[in-house]
Write a protein that holds these residues in place. Sequence first.
Motif, PDB file in Angstrom:
ATOM      1  N   UNK A 166     -51.968  20.512 -27.336  1.00  0.00           N
ATOM      2  CA  UNK A 166     -52.428  21.235 -26.359  1.00  0.00           C
ATOM      3  C   UNK A 166     -51.773  23.309 -26.739  1.00  0.00           C
ATOM      4  N   UNK A 167     -50.759  23.266 -26.794  1.00  0.00           N
ATOM      5  CA  UNK A 167     -50.412  24.782 -26.557  1.00  0.00           C
ATOM      6  C   UNK A 167     -51.470  25.259 -27.955  1.00  0.00           C
ATOM      7  N   UNK A 168     -51.564  24.786 -28.845  1.00  0.00           N
ATOM      8  CA  UNK A 168     -52.720  25.189 -30.789  1.00  0.00           C
ATOM      9  C   UNK A 168     -53.825  25.345 -29.969  1.00  0.00           C
ATOM     10  N   UNK A 169     -54.460  24.387 -28.974  1.00  0.00           N
ATOM     11  CA  UNK A 169     -56.377  24.309 -28.972  1.00  0.00           C
ATOM     12  C   UNK A 169     -55.668  25.533 -27.752  1.00  0.00           C
ATOM     13  N   UNK A 170     -55.146  26.365 -26.801  1.00  0.00           N
ATOM     14  CA  UNK A 170     -55.477  26.450 -26.054  1.00  0.00           C
ATOM     15  C   UNK A 170     -54.953  28.128 -26.923  1.00  0.00           C
ATOM     16  N   UNK A 171     -54.175  28.416 -27.958  1.00  0.00           N
ATOM     17  CA  UNK A 171     -53.714  29.588 -28.438  1.00  0.00           C
ATOM     18  C   UNK A 171     -55.447  29.835 -29.417  1.00  0.00           C
ATOM     19  N   UNK A 172     -55.488  28.593 -29.746  1.00  0.00           N
ATOM     20  CA  UNK A 172     -56.769  29.391 -30.790  1.00  0.00           C
ATOM     21  C   UNK A 172     -58.782  29.339 -29.466  1.00  0.00           C
ATOM     22  N   UNK A 173     -57.982  29.217 -28.330  1.00  0.00           N
ATOM     23  CA  UNK A 173     -59.385  29.325 -27.840  1.00  0.00           C
ATOM     24  C   UNK A 173     -58.767  30.802 -27.027  1.00  0.00           C
ATOM     25  N   UNK A 174     -57.316  30.653 -26.808  1.00  0.00           N
ATOM     26  CA  UNK A 174     -57.269  32.154 -26.403  1.00  0.00           C
ATOM     27  C   UNK A 174     -56.938  31.852 -25.114  1.00  0.00           C
ATOM     28  N   UNK A 175     -57.190  31.596 -24.163  1.00  0.00           N
ATOM     29  CA  UNK A 175     -57.006  31.243 -22.540  1.00  0.00           C
ATOM     30  C   UNK A 175     -56.296  29.936 -22.487  1.00  0.00           C
ATOM     31  N   UNK A 176     -55.106  29.869 -21.240  1.00  0.00           N
ATOM     32  CA  UNK A 176     -54.975  28.654 -20.390  1.00  0.00           C
ATOM     33  C   UNK A 176     -55.706  27.295 -20.011  1.00  0.00           C
ATOM     34  N   UNK A 177     -55.447  25.978 -20.502  1.00  0.00           N
ATOM     35  CA  UNK A 177     -56.536  25.226 -19.876  1.00  0.00           C
ATOM     36  C   UNK A 177     -56.390  24.491 -19.064  1.00  0.00           C
ATOM     37  N   UNK A 178     -54.393  24.804 -18.636  1.00  0.00           N
ATOM     38  CA  UNK A 178     -53.724  23.607 -17.795  1.00  0.00           C
ATOM     39  C   UNK A 178     -53.122  24.294 -17.079  1.00  0.00           C
ATOM     40  N   UNK A 179     -52.583  24.210 -16.273  1.00  0.00           N
ATOM     41  CA  UNK A 179     -51.054  24.737 -15.925  1.00  0.00           C
ATOM     42  C   UNK A 179     -49.612  24.097 -15.295  1.00  0.00           C
ATOM     43  N   UNK A 180     -48.861  24.246 -15.591  1.00  0.00           N
ATOM     44  CA  UNK A 180     -47.752  22.843 -15.371  1.00  0.00           C
ATOM     45  C   UNK A 180     -46.876  23.286 -13.824  1.00  0.00           C
ATOM     46  N   UNK A 181     -47.607  22.383 -12.698  1.00  0.00           N
ATOM     47  CA  UNK A 181     -46.784  22.589 -11.672  1.00  0.00           C
ATOM     48  C   UNK A 181     -45.630  21.362 -11.379  1.00  0.00           C
ATOM     49  N   UNK A 182     -44.854  21.132 -10.813  1.00  0.00           N
ATOM     50  CA  UNK A 182     -43.822  20.210 -10.301  1.00  0.00           C
ATOM     51  C   UNK A 182     -43.860  18.822 -10.240  1.00  0.00           C
ATOM     52  N   UNK A 183     -45.242  18.394 -10.072  1.00  0.00           N
ATOM     53  CA  UNK A 183     -45.358  17.305  -9.843  1.00  0.00           C
ATOM     54  C   UNK A 183     -46.581  17.029 -10.995  1.00  0.00           C
TER      55      UNK A 183
END
Length: 296
Positions: free
Chosen positions: A37-54
Amino acid sequence: MFDWDDLRYFLAVARCESTLAAGRAMGLSQSTVQRRMAELERRIGRPLVTRHPTGYRLTEFGLAMLPHAQAVERQVEAFARQVEEMRRVSAGVIRLTCPEPIVLRITRSEVLDRFHARHPDIRVEFVISDRYVDLAKGEADVALRSGDTDGDLVGRKIADSLWAIYASQDFVARHGKPSRIEEIESYPLVSFEESMAGHRVSTWLAAVAPNGRIVARNTSVLGLVYAVKAGVGLAPLPTAIGDGEPDLERLLGPVPELARSWRLLTRPDLRRTARISAFFDFIAGEIPNLRPILTG
């Protein structure tokens, strides 16, 4: 450019809302999912997901890209199905899915022997399951199925699917037998387990015997048969199976609410292929021989 394969990880996280659950669903470690996931977001250049407590949530950008990723997934699945279809065409294979008890009854008859004699270049393979195998996903080519059907499938009626109430002779000797459907609530009952709560037998029993005592639960029709033969309780069974068991006694029925139709089904695109068309044409001529197998 990003790796198309990484879209699988994005879709899994979107569905599971957790990298741990996504990893389990894919048979991979959580760290692998996080890394891809991190590699995909790095290549796209924008975050796709964000982490929440749940768990994980899609970003606004992720929500916008999700339907496009799903479209890619559908196209990849369609490509894979077509590759597999072409392999089966060249091999002359038809994958037929139907419930396990029906497989035994069909193989004991000469129906498939006659088909193979007429079409020696085509081989029928069984995909045995009491659940609805998904033809749209290419899990089988043809289904012999009773009950509700997928509106996207095409086919024809083969026979009636009738169910009645059965118990073993030993059970009747010990407990007696009901004279009306309304009385079955006072007898030990056998039904499906929770994973099959949507089966018409489960919903019907819940309606006619809401306070009934379920003494055994199974995941298949064959499991119901074995439990009833063991004298554990009474249960609805297909007449084609129940009437053929010498140790069982039909107590009530057939039950109209449980009646359905047996149909031979396939996808519209497969129906036009030579091997599936040959199978449907053959089965149409075998309906008189199939009715006793399916209805009893």
